[in-house]
Design an enzyme around this catalytic site. Structure first.
Site, short mmCIF file in Angstrom:
data_model
loop_
_atom_site.label_atom_id
_atom_site.label_comp_id
_atom_site.label_asym_id
_atom_site.label_seq_id
_atom_site.Cartn_x
_atom_site.Cartn_y
_atom_site.Cartn_z
N HIS A 60 69.44 32.56 81.49
CA HIS A 60 69.29 31.15 81.20
C HIS A 60 70.43 30.76 80.87
CE1 HIS A 60 64.72 31.34 81.59
NE2 HIS A 60 64.91 32.69 81.41
N PHE A 62 72.19 27.95 80.54
CA PHE A 62 72.34 26.83 79.43
C PHE A 62 71.75 27.26 78.14
CE2 PHE A 62 70.24 23.08 77.54
CZ PHE A 62 71.32 22.27 77.34
N LEU A 203 62.21 13.81 79.85
CA LEU A 203 63.27 14.30 80.65
C LEU A 203 63.07 14.11 82.29
CD1 LEU A 203 66.21 15.41 81.42
CD2 LEU A 203 65.24 17.62 80.82
N VAL A 205 64.78 13.25 86.04
CA VAL A 205 66.14 12.99 86.93
C VAL A 205 65.49 12.75 88.38
CG1 VAL A 205 68.04 14.17 88.02
CG2 VAL A 205 67.43 14.80 85.72
N LYS A 212 72.63 17.96 90.87
CA LYS A 212 73.83 17.58 90.39
C LYS A 212 73.86 18.05 88.67
CE LYS A 212 75.00 13.46 92.95
NZ LYS A 212 76.55 13.94 93.23
N ARG A 213 72.90 18.68 88.53
CA ARG A 213 72.84 19.52 87.24
C ARG A 213 72.93 18.47 86.11
NH1 ARG A 213 70.41 23.71 86.20
NH2 ARG A 213 71.90 24.60 84.74
N LEU A 214 72.26 17.54 86.24
CA LEU A 214 72.08 16.53 85.28
C LEU A 214 71.52 17.01 84.07
CD1 LEU A 214 71.75 12.85 87.07
CD2 LEU A 214 73.85 13.83 85.45
N ALA A 215 70.16 17.53 84.10
CA ALA A 215 69.44 17.91 82.84
C ALA A 215 70.17 18.60 81.73
CB ALA A 215 68.27 18.77 83.49
N LEU A 457 53.26 13.97 73.12
CA LEU A 457 52.54 13.41 74.39
C LEU A 457 53.25 13.50 75.93
CD1 LEU A 457 53.06 9.79 72.79
CD2 LEU A 457 50.79 11.33 72.70
#
Length: 457
Positions: A60, A62, A203, A205, A212-215, A457
């Site tokens: 993992h 990130f 979150l 996208v 684009k690996r935006l997360a 939520l």
């Protein structure tokens, strides 16, 4: 995939199998049905164990760079020091400029207070947010729900973070944070009195940008923006397993409109069950039975605040509600958003006392590719406190109120004391787990669902 870093519910909005035995069944049929149910539960548990083992073997990249408890620390959890991972941080040292985005995109604050801003976020989520694994259902947060979920007392538009296409100004990604005070460990010196945190959610996208690996960039950016206000911890939930869950819970589902649920594929008939028997099995009384049960009003908020914080003091992961304004925001009824009922009784000298609370919120799902049904109306259990009646009796009234508000299904996590009523009220086991996580905070051992007193939520 960006999907699943901070998902709001179980790994899918999908439901359970209608296994329950009918009262008129013979003893042998009942036994078979219970065996089928146990077999299903055992199979789902084995799948989860396998999923966790696979997650622990995976790299993992990130999350291994973040201040969270790592899977490698699980083997020697007694050596883990409870509390913040990074300490003595100073908001003055936080970078002032946003993280770099791919070319052609820019950061923005989303103004949920405006109808246009709320609608923009609603559109992004409704078209791109969490779907079940079979692409049959997609969570459909309404604009009114988002206004409620993202604007509690102390909210900041600066924490409603969007990514736009520079040329068209189209919103293509979003992440949010809201302030909260969270107890971590009712006997923990560092966490028992509550830790200022944010709850991270939504979150999302756009489907076309998921390569684009935006997360990870969104997570870093929301972290930076929260750190600027001297807050260093966060809590969030996900349907996927990443380093490292503080608790693992499961959704259970109670049919209110079994015919529709079966027609749209949310649930299916179990062995030896017919539709007519299922409808009869799930039938509820026409009206609630608890004396003094009524919708909450603004004048109830001070007593509701006291009841909530007293009740939640028994849990190791729980929200500490900070004032009447917070209770008014989260609990005062709003049609198609939040439904709260209280039990009122005489306390002497003509004074009225609030003794019990029952609440649920509305989170529908869009039904994908069904010609007859477009939306699945789901009620989700929120906070429930039973003092003068049994929890089972109070929650049966919750089911009746939800049915009378035209909900199709009632969902509840097995957190708090919810396990006490699920079997008797014919809840079926869901097919996904929900993991709770803490950012920049470690606990020695994972909590059981019964130690969790927090609903995100």
């Amino acid at each position: 995939s960006p999907r699943g870093f901070f998902e709001p519910g179980a790994q899918s909005p999908k439901g359970a199998t209608e296994w329950s035995a009918f009262e008129g069944d013979g003893e042998q049929d009942v036994r078979r049905t219970m065996d089928d149910k146990r077999e299903l539960e055992a199979m789902l548990e084995q799948l989860h164990i396998k999923e966790k083992a696979e997650a622990m073997q995976k790299k993992h990249t990130f999350w291994e760079s973040q201040p969270v408890k790592q899977f490698s620390e699980e083997e020697n959890s007694d050596a883990v020091e409870e509390g913040p991972v990074q300490v003595n941080q100073d908001a003055k040292d936080v970078r002032k400029e946003g993280y770099a985005l791919p070319g052609g995109y820019e950061w923005c604050d989303c103004n949920i207070s405006s109808a246009e801003g709320a609608q923009e976020v609603y559109t992004l989520l409704s078209e791109n947010y969490v779907e079940d694994d079979d692409n049959m259902f997609r969570f459909n947060y309404s604009a009114q729900f988002l206004s409620w979920a993202l604007q509690p007392p102390g909210f900041k538009s600066f924490w409603h973070v969007g990514v736009r296409v520079i040329k068209s100004k189209k919103l293509v990604a979003f992440i949010s944070a809201i302030p909260a005070k969270i107890r971590v460990g009712k006997s923990s010196p560092k966490g028992k009195d509550g830790v200022p945190m944010v709850e991270i959610n939504f979150l999302c996208v756009h489907k076309k940008l998921r390569t684009k690996r935006l997360a990870p960039v969104l997570i870093r950016e929301i972290t930076r923006r929260v750190n600027l206000f001297d807050i260093w911890q966060a809590t969030y939930t996900a349907g996927v397993i990443i380093p490292t869950p503080v608790a693992t819970c499961r959704y259970f589902h109670r049919s209110l409109n079994p015919k529709k649920l079966i027609e749209v594929g949310f649930s299916k008939l179990g062995k030896r069950m017919t539709l007519s028997r299922t409808i009869k099995l799930n039938k509820l009384p026409p009206n609630p039975s608890t004396p003094g049960l009524r919708r909450m009003t603004k004048s109830d908020a001070p007593q509701v605040l006291e009841l909530l914080n007293t009740y939640l003091s028994q849990f190791d992961l729980a929200c500490l509600f900070q004032g009447v304004d917070e209770v008014e925001h989260w609990f005062l009824p709003r049609d198609n958003v939040i439904y709260t009922y209280v039990v009122e009784s005489e306390s002497g000298k003509g004074k009225k006392k609030i003794t019990d609370i029952m609440s649920f919120y509305s989170l529908p799902s869009t039904i994908i590719g069904n010609d007859h049904h477009k939306e699945l109306n789901a009620a989700f259990s929120y906070y429930n406190i039973a003092n003068t009646v049994t929890l089972k009796s109070l929650m049966e009234d919750a089911l009746i109120c939800a049915r009378n508000e035209n909900f199709d299904v009632f969902n509840a996590l097995d957190i708090m004391q919810n396990g006490e009523f699920m079997k008797d009220l014919k809840f079926g086991i869901g097919d996904g787990h929900l993991q709770y996580y803490l950012y920049n905070w470690k606990v020695k051992k994972a909590l059981s669902p019964q130690q969790v007193g927090l609903v995100l939520l």
